[in-house]
Design a protein around this motif. Sequence first.
Motif, PDB file in Angstrom:
ATOM      1  N   ALA A 391       0.743  -1.190   0.033  1.00  0.00           N
ATOM      2  CA  ALA A 391      -0.042   0.124  -0.087  1.00  0.00           C
ATOM      3  C   ALA A 391       0.651   1.109  -0.003  1.00  0.00           C
ATOM      4  CB  ALA A 391      -0.756   0.212   1.302  1.00  0.00           C
ATOM      5  N   PRO A 392       0.241   2.397  -0.487  1.00  0.00           N
ATOM      6  CA  PRO A 392      -0.828   2.340  -1.445  1.00  0.00           C
ATOM      7  C   PRO A 392      -0.655   2.093  -2.531  1.00  0.00           C
ATOM      8  CG  PRO A 392      -0.030   4.681  -0.393  1.00  0.00           C
ATOM      9  CD  PRO A 392       1.103   3.759  -0.331  1.00  0.00           C
ATOM     10  N   TRP A 393      -1.669   1.419  -3.256  1.00  0.00           N
ATOM     11  CA  TRP A 393      -1.730   0.869  -4.640  1.00  0.00           C
ATOM     12  C   TRP A 393      -1.445   2.055  -5.809  1.00  0.00           C
ATOM     13  CZ3 TRP A 393      -4.960  -4.031  -6.165  1.00  0.00           C
ATOM     14  CH2 TRP A 393      -4.279  -5.233  -5.436  1.00  0.00           C
ATOM     15  N   SER A 394      -1.581   3.123  -5.710  1.00  0.00           N
ATOM     16  CA  SER A 394      -1.252   4.232  -6.712  1.00  0.00           C
ATOM     17  C   SER A 394       0.237   4.435  -6.699  1.00  0.00           C
ATOM     18  CB  SER A 394      -2.292   5.609  -6.308  1.00  0.00           C
ATOM     19  OG  SER A 394      -1.738   6.394  -7.479  1.00  0.00           O
ATOM     20  N   TYR A 436       9.690   6.569  -1.897  1.00  0.00           N
ATOM     21  CA  TYR A 436       8.191   6.519  -1.736  1.00  0.00           C
ATOM     22  C   TYR A 436       7.319   5.143  -1.981  1.00  0.00           C
ATOM     23  CZ  TYR A 436       9.671  11.381  -1.407  1.00  0.00           C
ATOM     24  OH  TYR A 436      10.338  12.626  -1.190  1.00  0.00           O
ATOM     25  N   ALA A 437       6.302   5.143  -1.240  1.00  0.00           N
ATOM     26  CA  ALA A 437       5.624   3.920  -1.480  1.00  0.00           C
ATOM     27  C   ALA A 437       4.292   4.226  -2.297  1.00  0.00           C
ATOM     28  CB  ALA A 437       4.875   3.442   0.128  1.00  0.00           C
ATOM     29  N   GLY A 438       3.879   5.384  -2.211  1.00  0.00           N
ATOM     30  CA  GLY A 438       2.708   6.019  -3.073  1.00  0.00           C
ATOM     31  C   GLY A 438       2.644   7.228  -3.787  1.00  0.00           C
ATOM     32  N   LEU A 439       1.897   7.361  -5.077  1.00  0.00           N
ATOM     33  CA  LEU A 439       1.981   8.757  -5.376  1.00  0.00           C
ATOM     34  C   LEU A 439       0.918   9.071  -6.224  1.00  0.00           C
ATOM     35  CD1 LEU A 439       3.813  10.844  -7.062  1.00  0.00           C
ATOM     36  CD2 LEU A 439       4.039   9.373  -8.997  1.00  0.00           C
ATOM     37  N   TYR A 440       0.488  10.192  -5.784  1.00  0.00           N
ATOM     38  CA  TYR A 440      -0.821  10.830  -6.233  1.00  0.00           C
ATOM     39  C   TYR A 440      -0.852  12.269  -6.798  1.00  0.00           C
ATOM     40  CZ  TYR A 440      -2.709   7.063  -3.205  1.00  0.00           C
ATOM     41  OH  TYR A 440      -3.206   5.839  -2.894  1.00  0.00           O
ATOM     42  N   GLN A 441      -1.548  12.454  -7.858  1.00  0.00           N
ATOM     43  CA  GLN A 441      -1.469  13.815  -8.138  1.00  0.00           C
ATOM     44  C   GLN A 441      -2.975  14.367  -7.828  1.00  0.00           C
ATOM     45  OE1 GLN A 441      -1.221  14.840 -12.623  1.00  0.00           O
ATOM     46  NE2 GLN A 441      -0.048  16.305 -11.897  1.00  0.00           N
ATOM     47  N   LEU A 442      -2.737  15.603  -7.123  1.00  0.00           N
ATOM     48  CA  LEU A 442      -3.754  16.554  -6.484  1.00  0.00           C
ATOM     49  C   LEU A 442      -4.521  17.314  -7.778  1.00  0.00           C
ATOM     50  CD1 LEU A 442      -2.139  17.898  -3.331  1.00  0.00           C
ATOM     51  CD2 LEU A 442      -3.214  15.635  -3.774  1.00  0.00           C
ATOM     52  N   PRO A 443      -5.738  17.497  -7.571  1.00  0.00           N
ATOM     53  CA  PRO A 443      -6.317  18.168  -8.597  1.00  0.00           C
ATOM     54  C   PRO A 443      -5.921  19.602  -9.041  1.00  0.00           C
ATOM     55  CG  PRO A 443      -8.120  17.641  -7.092  1.00  0.00           C
ATOM     56  CD  PRO A 443      -6.600  17.402  -6.497  1.00  0.00           C
ATOM     57  N   SER A 444      -4.757  20.127  -8.325  1.00  0.00           N
ATOM     58  CA  SER A 444      -4.275  21.230  -8.602  1.00  0.00           C
ATOM     59  C   SER A 444      -2.971  21.063  -9.525  1.00  0.00           C
ATOM     60  CB  SER A 444      -3.738  22.055  -7.314  1.00  0.00           C
ATOM     61  OG  SER A 444      -2.797  21.193  -6.825  1.00  0.00           O
ATOM     62  N   GLY A 445      -2.656  19.830  -9.819  1.00  0.00           N
ATOM     63  CA  GLY A 445      -1.660  19.289 -10.580  1.00  0.00           C
ATOM     64  C   GLY A 445      -0.359  18.970  -9.850  1.00  0.00           C
ATOM     65  N   VAL A 446      -0.491  19.406  -8.451  1.00  0.00           N
ATOM     66  CA  VAL A 446       0.613  18.940  -7.444  1.00  0.00           C
ATOM     67  C   VAL A 446       0.656  17.450  -7.251  1.00  0.00           C
ATOM     68  CG1 VAL A 446       1.477  19.562  -4.946  1.00  0.00           C
ATOM     69  CG2 VAL A 446       0.834  21.398  -6.539  1.00  0.00           C
ATOM     70  N   LEU A 447       2.070  17.043  -7.327  1.00  0.00           N
ATOM     71  CA  LEU A 447       2.327  15.682  -6.953  1.00  0.00           C
ATOM     72  C   LEU A 447       2.437  15.386  -5.557  1.00  0.00           C
ATOM     73  CD1 LEU A 447       4.583  15.126  -9.721  1.00  0.00           C
ATOM     74  CD2 LEU A 447       2.369  14.156  -9.729  1.00  0.00           C
ATOM     75  N   LEU A 448       1.729  14.401  -4.885  1.00  0.00           N
ATOM     76  CA  LEU A 448       1.929  14.079  -3.562  1.00  0.00           C
ATOM     77  C   LEU A 448       2.390  12.737  -3.208  1.00  0.00           C
ATOM     78  CD1 LEU A 448       1.369  14.056  -0.460  1.00  0.00           C
ATOM     79  CD2 LEU A 448      -1.065  13.379  -0.913  1.00  0.00           C
ATOM     80  N   ASP A 475       0.304   6.087   8.889  1.00  0.00           N
ATOM     81  CA  ASP A 475       0.801   5.299   7.730  1.00  0.00           C
ATOM     82  C   ASP A 475      -0.306   5.029   6.765  1.00  0.00           C
ATOM     83  OD1 ASP A 475       3.105   4.558   9.146  1.00  0.00           O
ATOM     84  OD2 ASP A 475       2.126   3.192  10.404  1.00  0.00           O
ATOM     85  N   VAL A 476       0.099   5.940   5.638  1.00  0.00           N
ATOM     86  CA  VAL A 476      -1.075   6.043   4.853  1.00  0.00           C
ATOM     87  C   VAL A 476      -1.099   4.977   3.941  1.00  0.00           C
ATOM     88  CG1 VAL A 476      -1.459   7.648   2.784  1.00  0.00           C
ATOM     89  CG2 VAL A 476      -0.674   8.659   4.775  1.00  0.00           C
ATOM     90  N   SER A 477      -2.245   4.597   3.863  1.00  0.00           N
ATOM     91  CA  SER A 477      -2.627   3.239   2.998  1.00  0.00           C
ATOM     92  C   SER A 477      -3.550   3.859   1.541  1.00  0.00           C
ATOM     93  CB  SER A 477      -3.758   2.556   3.649  1.00  0.00           C
ATOM     94  OG  SER A 477      -3.225   1.975   4.793  1.00  0.00           O
ATOM     95  N   ALA A 478      -3.974   4.994   1.643  1.00  0.00           N
ATOM     96  CA  ALA A 478      -4.641   5.505   0.214  1.00  0.00           C
ATOM     97  C   ALA A 478      -4.682   7.074   0.435  1.00  0.00           C
ATOM     98  CB  ALA A 478      -5.896   4.704   0.126  1.00  0.00           C
ATOM     99  N   VAL A 479      -4.896   7.500  -0.646  1.00  0.00           N
ATOM    100  CA  VAL A 479      -5.455   9.063  -0.703  1.00  0.00           C
ATOM    101  C   VAL A 479      -6.564   8.955  -1.447  1.00  0.00           C
ATOM    102  CG1 VAL A 479      -4.419  11.065  -1.423  1.00  0.00           C
ATOM    103  CG2 VAL A 479      -3.134   9.702  -0.476  1.00  0.00           C
ATOM    104  N   PHE A 480      -7.580   9.981  -1.047  1.00  0.00           N
ATOM    105  CA  PHE A 480      -8.763   9.991  -1.766  1.00  0.00           C
ATOM    106  C   PHE A 480      -9.030  11.608  -1.994  1.00  0.00           C
ATOM    107  CE2 PHE A 480      -9.090   6.397   0.706  1.00  0.00           C
ATOM    108  CZ  PHE A 480      -9.552   5.379  -0.191  1.00  0.00           C
TER     109      PHE A 480
ATOM    110  N   GLN B  68      -3.863  -4.357  -0.320  1.00  0.00           N
ATOM    111  CA  GLN B  68      -3.283  -4.196   0.639  1.00  0.00           C
ATOM    112  C   GLN B  68      -3.687  -2.971   1.829  1.00  0.00           C
ATOM    113  OE1 GLN B  68       0.447  -5.601   1.609  1.00  0.00           O
ATOM    114  NE2 GLN B  68      -1.495  -7.117   0.584  1.00  0.00           N
ATOM    115  N   SER B  69      -4.372  -2.200   1.304  1.00  0.00           N
ATOM    116  CA  SER B  69      -4.912  -1.136   2.129  1.00  0.00           C
ATOM    117  C   SER B  69      -6.020  -1.548   2.807  1.00  0.00           C
ATOM    118  CB  SER B  69      -5.522   0.011   1.049  1.00  0.00           C
ATOM    119  OG  SER B  69      -6.670  -0.352   0.339  1.00  0.00           O
TER     120      SER B  69
END
Lengths: 480, 240
Positions: A391-394, A436-448, A475-480, B68-69
């Motif tokens: 986790a996270p799967w993204s 890093y374990a997970g990667l997301y792009q926020l609606p603003s375009g910024v990467l987390l 411990d972040v498992s997912a971002v929504f 896994q989550s």
Amino acid sequence: MRSRRREKEVRSLASWGCRVPGGDGFGLNRREVLAGSIGASALVALPDLGLGGLSGARPGKSGQGASRYVFLYGTPRSASSASLVVTRFPVSRAASPPVTVPVAINLAAAPVLSPDQAVTALATVDMVPDGAKITLTLLDGTSAAVARQGSVTVPDVPHDAHVLVTPVFAPDSAIVSLVLAITVPAARRLARKADPGTGSLATQWATTWVSHHALAYFDQRSGAITGPFHLSDEPSLALTSAAANGSDLLMWTTREPQAGDPAEIRAQASLSRLTVFPLGSGTARLSVPAPPPWPSGEPLVTLPTGDVARLVRGRDVQVCSARTGEVTELGIPAFGQARAKPSAVTMQARSDGTVFMTKPGAGVAVVADPAEEFRITTHVQFPLPASPLGAPWSKAVLSPAGDTCYVLGPAATGGICAYDVGSCKMVGSHSEGRQYAGLYQLPSGVLLAVRPENPRLAFFSSGLSPLGTADTNLDVSAVF
Amino acid sequence: MTGYDTAGSIQNTYASANHEFGMEPSFWIRYFAPSPAADLFNDDAVAESQGAWDSGGHYVGCISAPRQSRLSGSAAEGHADAQAFAAAMLAAYHAVGPLQLPSGGRLYCWLDQEYSTSLSSNYWNAWANYIANYDFAGLGIYPLYPCLYCNPYAPYPNCSTIAKARGVTAPSAIWSSEPEPCGNPPGPSRWDPQECTTVPTKLWQYGEQDACNYSSNVDLDMGGPGFTAAHYCFYVKSRP
């Protein structure tokens, strides 16, 4: 039925003393949540704000997303369960570090983001004297406040039951379906079992459980809940998969194998069942056997046609007709190479009707066109990240414009990398040696990007410039 | 005594693995539902068992790798995942006549916790309790034993979570994914896997395909001193 009392309490975060810097008070009341849920999860909100002064930040869509919150779901270090928290987005390297604020703890299941990303749905289960009280809370993405909330009590559910709640959004519909899996103790007997350490036989109570499902429907306009409608599918496995289009809920279930099943039933054990319900109804209009595998958390996407695609075995897509239940299985060649270890897999619908799919364990991200039997239109190959299944799967995201694919960096170097989708070549990378374990792009375009130790949250511009970091005890498992 | 684990089917994997490593495996470990990103043993248990027989490795261990989550989640999620895992093992047992429970009466059931995944107590306790108390095939016996595959030194909660487990929810064994000295069978001469403090590591994944550049789709595993992993697996008594 709708619980106004609960909504009032949920809005009273200010009395808890937690407030987003510069933002409105929001979140679930801690006492309320602690008292009411059987789950083990928590949620944190993260405002994606202040982008006007950000060098390199590129909003995802014109006029959208500049002030949307992002919710972090995971396990607090001090708790037996997962949480949801909030923090302010860092406007520059010189700005104060972001502050995270808890929103909810002890969730019954992971949150679900609406297809338009406007709201995030949280489900909680409270055991009350006359049954199980299911509460659905919709958090508004622009304020992180409660947008809607409703509750329904399922009567006669024993206090020691397990209740799984899966909210299912329907594109182009205000109806949110709630798939309930209700598992209750059916029998209890004394059993003798060898102690794993000593080998000596010990006597213990062993419980036999039985599951069935129920449906309820939440109307986002009125806050009213219809149902529950109990389905006569006992004995069933609690795990389901479900997706909805503008008119129907499609639901995959599996009959639980029984010791005394005759041979003809045993021969069908690998199959599951696809059942289609008109939204708002507990009566199926269609129910047919469905090919393996059993439903178990595979990615699902509702296609523009109303049909539903399942990404199964990490390599094949099953397109399921909402009208007839017929299933067409298509291999995704880029995902076809077998490996010793499974990989995380994701599949997301895009606004142009295509889907973005990732398989980091194979180092592959693709865009496929469901209108052309999932023909791959873009294929990006990248080195495997350090933890392609955890986790996270993204672990790879596509920019809203579809021109850049961001992925976690190789296992050897960490960081993040950017690939030009047109040429499929790497056009940028950033690494400070952090994995890093997970990667997301926020609606603003910024990467987390998220990692296991503080600072757990790292922010980057779309040009991969570091923008800041934030600490959280989650411990972040997912971002929504 | 090296065994193979794989997310692919045994029948499509064993020939290349046996050729690459010049041996027949002592055991296999295969994925069962819920493992949404793997080929599942229970989807075609007959062909898988035929493959196991043909491979020379007549023992099949069981692992489940849920999304896994979910492992950070609630008791209801852990309970549901364990229910599906037990059902998948039972379906395979029903489908393959020569597939037998271990003669010692203990079938180790592994939960896959990856490096970057956190394991909540609520999830683990519910998962392990269901597995341990499952009346397998109505035989009146309780042969399933919960175990954990993990990277013990990962910074995410794993060993600390199971250290709080009591009674039947305490795992019988750890299967450690680290370190990875690689190499070929029979594996490292010195038993040196990572350990949790409260539960013994009995199985060691000493070679992982990607990290060790194996061409066949298997990882390599060995049991610890005094532990014969095959004895805690399903046994394929004859070719189905």
